[in-house]
Design an enzyme around this catalytic site. Sequence first.
Site, PDB file in Angstrom:
ATOM      1  N   GLY A 175       3.456  -1.136   7.363  1.00 32.74           N
ATOM      2  CA  GLY A 175       4.353  -1.748   5.922  1.00 32.74           C
ATOM      3  C   GLY A 175       3.133  -3.278   5.346  1.00 32.74           C
ATOM      4  CB  SER A 218      -4.008  -2.598   8.112  1.00 34.88           C
ATOM      5  OG  SER A 218      -3.392  -1.197   7.825  1.00 34.88           O
ATOM      6  CB  SER A 219      -5.142  -0.389   2.934  1.00 34.32           C
ATOM      7  OG  SER A 219      -3.631  -0.516   1.803  1.00 34.32           O
ATOM      8  CD  GLU A 269      -4.872   1.107  -1.638  1.00 34.01           C
ATOM      9  OE1 GLU A 269      -3.512   1.415  -0.823  1.00 34.01           O
ATOM     10  OE2 GLU A 269      -5.143  -0.730  -1.337  1.00 34.01           O
ATOM     11  CG  ASP A 319       0.542  -4.332  -0.796  1.00 33.90           C
ATOM     12  OD1 ASP A 319       1.243  -5.078  -0.720  1.00 33.90           O
ATOM     13  OD2 ASP A 319       0.234  -3.538  -0.377  1.00 33.90           O
ATOM     14  CE1 TYR A 356       7.919   2.806  -5.646  1.00 33.79           C
ATOM     15  CE2 TYR A 356       6.201   4.709  -6.101  1.00 33.79           C
ATOM     16  CZ  TYR A 356       6.664   3.223  -6.441  1.00 33.79           C
ATOM     17  OH  TYR A 356       6.495   2.358  -6.751  1.00 33.79           O
TER      18      TYR A 356
END
Length: 396
Positions: free
Chosen positions: A129, A132-133, A165, A177, A227
């Site tokens: 979490g 890394s992406s 993404e 991010d 979610y």
Amino acid sequence: MDNTLVSGTSKAFQNEFGSLPEHIFLSPGRINIIGEHIDYNNGYVLPAAIDKYICFAVSELKEGENSVFYAVDMEDRYNVAHAQELQPLKDEHTWANYLLGVLNQLNIRGMKTRPVQIAFSSSIPIGAGISSSAALECGFAFALNEIFQLGLSKKDLALIGQKSEHTFAGVNCGIMDQFASVFGQKEKVIKLDCDTLDYEYFDAHLGENTLVLLDSCVKHTLLTSGYNQIRRQVEEGLEIIKQNNPNVENWRDVTHDMVENLRERLGESVYEKSIFVVDEISRVGEAADALQKGNFGKLGALLSATHHGLSRQYGVSCEELDFLVEEVLKMDGVLGARMMGGGFGGCSLNLIRKDKAEEVISNISNLYKKQFDINLKVYPVNISEGTSKYTQHAEV
């Protein structure tokens, strides 16, 4: 600075391609100090880049050659012709989608690049979490921008990473991010407005304290269904509040009194989530101020309050995360702790006095193993620079 990662990636490049790389780049993962589940609720977040990186070793190739991507940690390679129309991969090379998505975004913008050969390796724990992406997307975009002098701004790079993404990895992520990975500064947190992308830096000199991630090593299947249900309830809550308060445009305009006055109409579940959103938006500003002033007792209390809200009000924690937070808060030297990320598993973020960190880590690891028969993973982190070109004397 992770010199071992740099030297290992350079050596892997040399072994794979038969020469030394012309360029080295580093792109970090991130933590979010506070502001959880607020990015899609018109609020602020408080992320920071950390000293866990993806390292890119890169050389240019001649026009007309195929680009070659070598994933060192997976021992896998993928070749692509720049001239071809790019499509997301659905085979065993799906990791390459994060890079192909960036190339596709550059093509859409009419940006001219030439073929490259790349080897990349990571010290960012996968699945923990800490994004890394985003580091992969933004590091690749940053490298191409530097090498081919594309003239893209940091904001452009973050948006290209996010869009890649969405389109090639199929994940409808927010901007936090990628923004943190690109804009990070050493010992600074970023207070980011997720609507306007306005931002400001706050000092984050932790003094005698340190940040430690405790990875629960679990991920419960409630993530997607839970979610989506929560998002629907929060949207419902805002609509009811707006109907009764015409001056309210978004959650930033909502006060405690507004929510309390509509408690019965909202219903208990929507009421609890609404209160969490109002409180968490307020906590982001308070946490930035506490960091700036070095008030770590206040910061720790805010982290713990956020965990309580995420667990009891917003309903996105789980038994393992609650255990980690509740038990660690009983230990000497722990100033605050909370779950971090989407929830239903993943990591907790812990603010611990440096002189007590080793003892705390040992004790919580033993307790967690005894309770769940799971070996806890531990990641001490420092707040670092954002994506950058590596030189021998760079301080990251």
